[in-house]
Design a protein around this motif. Structure first.
Motif, PDB file in Angstrom:
ATOM      1  N   LEU A  26      57.786  59.413  50.694  1.00  9.12           N
ATOM      2  CA  LEU A  26      57.753  60.849  50.439  1.00  9.12           C
ATOM      3  C   LEU A  26      58.015  61.625  51.727  1.00  9.12           C
ATOM      4  CD1 LEU A  26      54.660  61.026  48.059  1.00  9.12           C
ATOM      5  CD2 LEU A  26      57.080  60.994  47.421  1.00  9.12           C
ATOM      6  N   ASP A  27      57.487  61.119  52.840  1.00  3.43           N
ATOM      7  CA  ASP A  27      57.721  61.774  54.127  1.00  3.43           C
ATOM      8  C   ASP A  27      59.197  61.713  54.512  1.00  3.43           C
ATOM      9  OD1 ASP A  27      55.095  62.492  54.468  1.00  3.43           O
ATOM     10  OD2 ASP A  27      54.571  60.732  55.664  1.00  3.43           O
ATOM     11  N   ILE A  28      59.829  60.567  54.260  1.00  2.00           N
ATOM     12  CA  ILE A  28      61.259  60.427  54.567  1.00  2.00           C
ATOM     13  C   ILE A  28      62.073  61.437  53.764  1.00  2.00           C
ATOM     14  CG2 ILE A  28      63.273  58.906  54.422  1.00  2.00           C
ATOM     15  CD1 ILE A  28      61.301  56.535  54.798  1.00  2.00           C
ATOM     16  N   ASP A  48      66.530  67.089  58.796  1.00  2.00           N
ATOM     17  CA  ASP A  48      66.088  66.573  60.087  1.00  2.00           C
ATOM     18  C   ASP A  48      66.360  65.078  60.097  1.00  2.00           C
ATOM     19  OD1 ASP A  48      64.843  65.725  62.383  1.00  2.00           O
ATOM     20  OD2 ASP A  48      63.017  66.902  62.087  1.00  2.00           O
ATOM     21  N   TRP A  49      67.589  64.722  60.449  1.00  2.00           N
ATOM     22  CA  TRP A  49      68.025  63.334  60.352  1.00  2.00           C
ATOM     23  C   TRP A  49      67.287  62.433  61.331  1.00  2.00           C
ATOM     24  CZ3 TRP A  49      69.803  63.863  55.942  1.00  2.00           C
ATOM     25  CH2 TRP A  49      70.740  64.841  55.581  1.00  2.00           C
ATOM     26  N   ARG A  50      66.951  62.921  62.504  1.00  2.00           N
ATOM     27  CA  ARG A  50      66.281  62.079  63.500  1.00  2.00           C
ATOM     28  C   ARG A  50      64.874  61.712  63.043  1.00  2.00           C
ATOM     29  NH1 ARG A  50      69.885  65.260  65.508  1.00  2.00           N
ATOM     30  NH2 ARG A  50      71.202  64.687  67.293  1.00  2.00           N
ATOM     31  N   SER A  51      64.145  62.692  62.511  1.00  2.00           N
ATOM     32  CA  SER A  51      62.803  62.389  62.016  1.00  2.00           C
ATOM     33  C   SER A  51      62.868  61.438  60.831  1.00  2.00           C
ATOM     34  CB  SER A  51      62.088  63.685  61.607  1.00  2.00           C
ATOM     35  OG  SER A  51      61.842  64.510  62.729  1.00  2.00           O
ATOM     36  N   ALA A  65      63.562  57.921  62.105  1.00  2.00           N
ATOM     37  CA  ALA A  65      62.371  57.326  62.721  1.00  2.00           C
ATOM     38  C   ALA A  65      61.429  56.783  61.654  1.00  2.00           C
ATOM     39  CB  ALA A  65      61.666  58.366  63.593  1.00  2.00           C
ATOM     40  N   LEU A  66      61.268  57.519  60.565  1.00  2.00           N
ATOM     41  CA  LEU A  66      60.389  57.068  59.484  1.00  2.00           C
ATOM     42  C   LEU A  66      60.996  55.901  58.713  1.00  2.00           C
ATOM     43  CD1 LEU A  66      59.159  60.538  58.170  1.00  2.00           C
ATOM     44  CD2 LEU A  66      57.768  58.795  59.311  1.00  2.00           C
ATOM     45  N   ILE A  67      62.327  55.926  58.520  1.00  2.00           N
ATOM     46  CA  ILE A  67      62.990  54.800  57.850  1.00  2.00           C
ATOM     47  C   ILE A  67      62.807  53.523  58.663  1.00  2.00           C
ATOM     48  CG2 ILE A  67      65.253  53.832  57.272  1.00  2.00           C
ATOM     49  CD1 ILE A  67      66.090  56.611  56.322  1.00  2.00           C
ATOM     50  N   ASP A  68      62.973  53.638  59.988  1.00  2.00           N
ATOM     51  CA  ASP A  68      62.786  52.470  60.857  1.00  2.00           C
ATOM     52  C   ASP A  68      61.365  51.929  60.725  1.00  2.00           C
ATOM     53  OD1 ASP A  68      65.371  52.745  61.723  1.00  2.00           O
ATOM     54  OD2 ASP A  68      64.847  53.817  63.563  1.00  2.00           O
ATOM     55  N   LYS A  69      60.398  52.841  60.630  1.00  2.00           N
ATOM     56  CA  LYS A  69      59.009  52.411  60.463  1.00  2.00           C
ATOM     57  C   LYS A  69      58.809  51.760  59.102  1.00  2.00           C
ATOM     58  CE  LYS A  69      54.251  54.168  60.474  1.00  2.00           C
ATOM     59  NZ  LYS A  69      53.396  55.381  60.643  1.00  2.00           N
ATOM     60  N   ALA A  70      59.408  52.350  58.050  1.00  2.00           N
ATOM     61  CA  ALA A  70      59.246  51.819  56.692  1.00  2.00           C
ATOM     62  C   ALA A  70      59.800  50.394  56.580  1.00  2.00           C
ATOM     63  CB  ALA A  70      59.939  52.739  55.686  1.00  2.00           C
ATOM     64  N   LYS A  71      60.853  50.099  57.318  1.00  2.00           N
ATOM     65  CA  LYS A  71      61.463  48.777  57.259  1.00  2.00           C
ATOM     66  C   LYS A  71      60.551  47.686  57.810  1.00  2.00           C
ATOM     67  CE  LYS A  71      66.268  50.403  57.476  1.00  2.00           C
ATOM     68  NZ  LYS A  71      67.503  50.485  58.305  1.00  2.00           N
ATOM     69  N   THR A  72      59.531  48.080  58.578  1.00  2.00           N
ATOM     70  CA  THR A  72      58.604  47.097  59.136  1.00  2.00           C
ATOM     71  C   THR A  72      57.381  46.872  58.248  1.00  2.00           C
ATOM     72  OG1 THR A  72      57.281  48.709  60.395  1.00  2.00           O
ATOM     73  CG2 THR A  72      59.292  47.872  61.441  1.00  2.00           C
ATOM     74  N   LEU A  73      57.265  47.669  57.176  1.00  2.00           N
ATOM     75  CA  LEU A  73      56.086  47.604  56.324  1.00  2.00           C
ATOM     76  C   LEU A  73      56.277  46.625  55.164  1.00  2.00           C
ATOM     77  CD1 LEU A  73      55.266  51.435  56.088  1.00  2.00           C
ATOM     78  CD2 LEU A  73      54.363  49.759  57.721  1.00  2.00           C
ATOM     79  N   GLN A  74      55.168  46.202  54.589  1.00  2.00           N
ATOM     80  CA  GLN A  74      55.208  45.344  53.407  1.00  2.00           C
ATOM     81  C   GLN A  74      55.367  46.232  52.172  1.00  2.00           C
ATOM     82  OE1 GLN A  74      55.175  41.981  53.262  1.00  2.00           O
ATOM     83  NE2 GLN A  74      55.194  41.904  55.503  1.00  2.00           N
ATOM     84  N   LEU A  92      71.370  59.010  54.358  1.00  2.00           N
ATOM     85  CA  LEU A  92      71.293  59.600  55.696  1.00  2.00           C
ATOM     86  C   LEU A  92      72.573  59.316  56.490  1.00  2.00           C
ATOM     87  CD1 LEU A  92      68.218  59.521  58.040  1.00  2.00           C
ATOM     88  CD2 LEU A  92      70.449  58.892  58.926  1.00  2.00           C
ATOM     89  N   ASN A  93      73.028  58.069  56.459  1.00  2.00           N
ATOM     90  CA  ASN A  93      74.234  57.699  57.214  1.00  2.00           C
ATOM     91  C   ASN A  93      75.445  58.531  56.795  1.00  2.00           C
ATOM     92  OD1 ASN A  93      72.742  55.753  58.539  1.00  2.00           O
ATOM     93  ND2 ASN A  93      73.513  54.050  57.311  1.00  2.00           N
ATOM     94  N   THR A  94      75.632  58.676  55.487  1.00  2.00           N
ATOM     95  CA  THR A  94      76.818  59.379  55.004  1.00  2.00           C
ATOM     96  C   THR A  94      76.712  60.885  55.223  1.00  2.00           C
ATOM     97  OG1 THR A  94      75.900  59.438  52.758  1.00  2.00           O
ATOM     98  CG2 THR A  94      77.378  57.612  53.303  1.00  2.00           C
ATOM     99  N   GLN A  95      75.500  61.436  55.109  1.00  2.00           N
ATOM    100  CA  GLN A  95      75.338  62.869  55.334  1.00  2.00           C
ATOM    101  C   GLN A  95      75.562  63.239  56.793  1.00  2.00           C
ATOM    102  OE1 GLN A  95      74.648  65.552  53.066  1.00  2.00           O
ATOM    103  NE2 GLN A  95      75.438  63.927  51.762  1.00  2.00           N
ATOM    104  N   ARG A  96      75.139  62.390  57.691  1.00  2.00           N
ATOM    105  CA  ARG A  96      75.343  62.679  59.118  1.00  2.00           C
ATOM    106  C   ARG A  96      76.827  62.659  59.471  1.00  2.00           C
ATOM    107  NH1 ARG A  96      70.547  59.907  62.747  1.00  2.00           N
ATOM    108  NH2 ARG A  96      71.298  61.421  64.247  1.00  2.00           N
ATOM    109  N   VAL A  97      77.598  61.832  58.796  1.00  2.00           N
ATOM    110  CA  VAL A  97      79.044  61.790  59.040  1.00  2.00           C
ATOM    111  C   VAL A  97      79.692  63.111  58.642  1.00  2.00           C
ATOM    112  CG1 VAL A  97      81.207  60.730  58.276  1.00  2.00           C
ATOM    113  CG2 VAL A  97      79.257  59.287  58.881  1.00  2.00           C
ATOM    114  N   GLU A  98      79.152  63.753  57.586  1.00  2.00           N
ATOM    115  CA  GLU A  98      79.740  64.995  57.093  1.00  2.00           C
ATOM    116  C   GLU A  98      79.425  66.190  57.998  1.00  2.00           C
ATOM    117  OE1 GLU A  98      81.794  65.103  54.632  1.00  2.00           O
ATOM    118  OE2 GLU A  98      81.517  63.015  54.020  1.00  2.00           O
ATOM    119  N   THR A  99      78.491  66.032  58.935  1.00  2.00           N
ATOM    120  CA  THR A  99      78.095  67.126  59.822  1.00  2.00           C
ATOM    121  C   THR A  99      78.646  66.873  61.219  1.00  2.00           C
ATOM    122  OG1 THR A  99      76.045  67.348  58.574  1.00  2.00           O
ATOM    123  CG2 THR A  99      76.143  68.440  60.714  1.00  2.00           C
TER     124      THR A  99
END
Length: 603
Positions: A347-349, A357-360, A363-372, A388-395
């Motif tokens: 929900l935070d992501i 806010d792509w950077r935030s 950061a949360l996606i990277d954290k989520a990938k480490t969780l069970q 996120l990847n595709t939206q950042r390309v459009e900006t």
């Protein structure tokens, strides 16, 4: 129109407001005179800069003048005469000269860029429209600075440079192709209406002329006509699946290629993988997905916090971005996923992505990938990553993005200095939240964003906000006397403190609008609530913060241009005290001026 901002009105007496305040009553006439003398010196620098500037205006004079008033200085911690005097001296000797220098540098870059475009062939009328746009006095310098950084130099300037360069190439090509003047697309390019057209229209006309010329030169004009007809058929009308702006670019790519005629015909007529028929099926699938999202949106089946876009915007994206949008929207289907059963980090992501806010979010996606996480939740994280990847390309990436990524903490202090210049009260509020850590700042950012959401979705307007503000004191008193309810609440924090703010951790899950002024005690109360409820999604979802005296245009600028820089810098620092934030906010060096090569490739 946004509600007029009180601190932008003309103010000739620095002690016009709060002259009877207890703090000022303790000052001697000599102390007040000493401060007024430094104020006068600082304002003389600003007025002199405005008089010789094509970008700074009288509106900026009023804004700077307000920031020096005693009542404003007290809002961000300067209470005693010595504290005020030191800050005024610093403003006069460091801050104001730095702002003036930045404005002059940006002004020089901008007008040089426009002159450069003129030298490349931009018509005088278009160049004058750019100059007049910057000379207008209806926008503060910070707003113009944002436009120049994030739009002009990042996107418009390089596109204009490319267009003008291609126009010269096209003129030479026209003279070398037999019968070029009889081609309709060339005639449109050479027509009188071309020069006055928008940048996007001129780009489209240019592409069509190049495509038609290439087809004529290679003896493929009939084939060009077939391809054009097929692309126009899928890019016009209510059921279009291709953006009209892409038709001529596609034609140019096809007919300027070195492919032989049979290969081009196979591409146009074929349905195999990679051929036009196959591509049209792909585009049609994406359009069907968009229509499905729109139907669900209209029926209230997709979370309203999702960042919906128009059809034209959707079709203008790359195919991967279109499909990622559809997939992520489907993940927000309120019937398929229970928010209560969704891990909080997901929900935070989503909230960070909705705020762009792509950077935030990363950061949360990277954290989520480490969780069970469950297999379904991992799938959703993968979908968010693709979105996120595709939206950042459009900006387009800006120079500011690059500077920030190189030194997040240094840029955080630059953003703080800019925030202080915009509004001292907002500055104090953010500093207090930042001192309580990234979680408190993120919660404050969510509450600030929610005002933008209500505006963008026509839930509130200026009139609505003013009516709510006028009622808030009486309604808050009722809440303080009798307790929070399970209904919508409209509360004022100033004068009531934390009692005015719902505690969603106690099950008070209904919506609330919170009004806050320039009272440091109110800022502290809000920061404390943001820290305490930083992990409560209901608090961040249902609470809308409306800072009094802050026009919506300023509010929106802070949310989308400064918040992400503050959050990213604080994450990088880990933690930082309120005193450190107050002491170091103006110690960062000025931004290095980009080279002419960087200017031309700012996108």
């Amino acid at each position: 129109m946004p509600t007029p901002v009180p601190h932008l009105t003309e103010e000739t007496d620095f002690h016009a407001e709060k002259r009877e305040s207890s703090r000022e009553a303790e000052d001697s006439p000599q102390q007040r005179a000493a401060r007024d003398q430094i104020r006068a010196e600082a304002m003389e620098k600003i007025r002199s800069a405005v008089a010789g500037s094509k970008i700074l205006t009288e509106k900026d004079v009023s804004s700077f003048q307000n920031s020096l008033r005693d009542s404003e200085l007290e809002q961000f911690g300067h209470r005693t005469h010595e504290e005020k005097l030191n800050w005024l001296r610093k403003s006069s000797s460091q801050m104001f000269p730095n702002v003036i220098a930045q404005a002059r540098e940006m002004e020089s870059r901008f007008f040089s860029a426009v002159s450069s475009l003129e030298g490349d062939g931009l018509d005088r009328g278009s160049a004058d429209r750019w100059r007049d746009f910057m000379r207008k006095g209806d926008k503060l310098w910070f707003s113009k600075q944002s436009f120049l950084k994030n739009k002009f130099f990042a996107d418009l300037y390089p596109r204009w440079k490319s267009l003008l360069r291609q126009e010269r190439t096209l003129q030479n090509k026209i003279s070398s192709v037999k019968g070029a003047d009889k081609i309709a697309e060339v005639a449109k390019f050479k027509g009188s209406s071309y020069t006055g057209a928008s940048l996007a229209t001129r780009e489209s006309i240019l592409h069509s002329a190049f495509a038609a010329l290439a087809a004529q030169e290679k003896g493929r004009s009939p084939l060009y006509g077939e391809a054009r007809a097929r692309l126009l058929a899928v890019s016009t009308g209510a059921n279009r699946v291709l953006s009209p702006t892409k038709v001529n670019l596609w034609l140019r790519r096809i007919f300027e290629s070195n492919a032989d005629e049979q290969l081009i015909r196979d591409f146009i007529d074929g349905d195999g993988h990679g051929q036009l028929g196959w591509l049209i099926n792909q585009w049609t699938e994406a359009r069907a997905g968009f229509d499905g999202v729109e139907k669900k949106r209209q029926n209230g089946k997709i979370s309203p916090t999702f960042h919906f876009v128009t059809l034209d915007t959707f079709l203008d994206w790359h195919y991967d971005a279109r499909m990622a949008y559809v997939k992520e929207a489907d993940n927000r289907d309120v019937e398929n996923a229970s928010e209560a059963a969704t891990p909080g980090i997901l929900l935070d992501i989503r909230r960070e992505m909705d705020m762009r806010d792509w950077r935030s979010a990363q950061a949360l996606i990277d954290k989520a990938k480490t969780l069970q996480l469950s297999e379904e939740n991992r799938r959703q994280v993968a979908s968010m990553q693709q979105y996120l990847n595709t939206q950042r390309v459009e900006t387009p990436k800006t120079t500011q993005d690059e500077e920030h990524d190189e030194s997040p903490q240094q840029d955080m202090h630059k953003a703080l200095a800019e925030l202080k210049q915009i509004d001292g009260g907002l500055y104090d509020m953010y500093v207090r939240a930042m001192a309580r850590g990234p979680g408190a700042l993120s919660a404050l950012g969510a509450l600030m964003y929610n005002r933008c959401w209500t505006r963008q979705n026509s839930v509130l307007d200026d009139s609505d906000e003013e009516q709510l503000r006028q009622r808030s004191k009486d309604e808050t008193q009722e809440i303080v006397d009798h307790g929070h309810t399970k209904k919508f609440e409209n509360n004022q924090i100033d004068g009531f403190g934390t009692d005015a703010i719902r505690d969603h951790d106690k099950g008070e899950w209904s919506p609330q609008v919170l009004h806050i002024g320039n009272d440091p005690a109110a800022h502290e109360a809000l920061a404390a609530k943001c820290e305490a409820q930083q992990n409560n999604r209901s608090f961040k979802y249902w609470s809308t913060l409306i800072p009094e005296g802050v026009g919506y245009s300023q509010h929106q600028y802070v949310v989308f241009n400064l918040q992400w820089r503050l959050k990213s810098g604080l994450r990088s620092a880990g933690s930082i005290s309120e005193q450190e934030l107050l002491l170091t906010k103006n110690t960062t060096p000025a931004t290095q001026k980009p080279s002419s090569e960087a200017l031309a490739t700012a996108a």
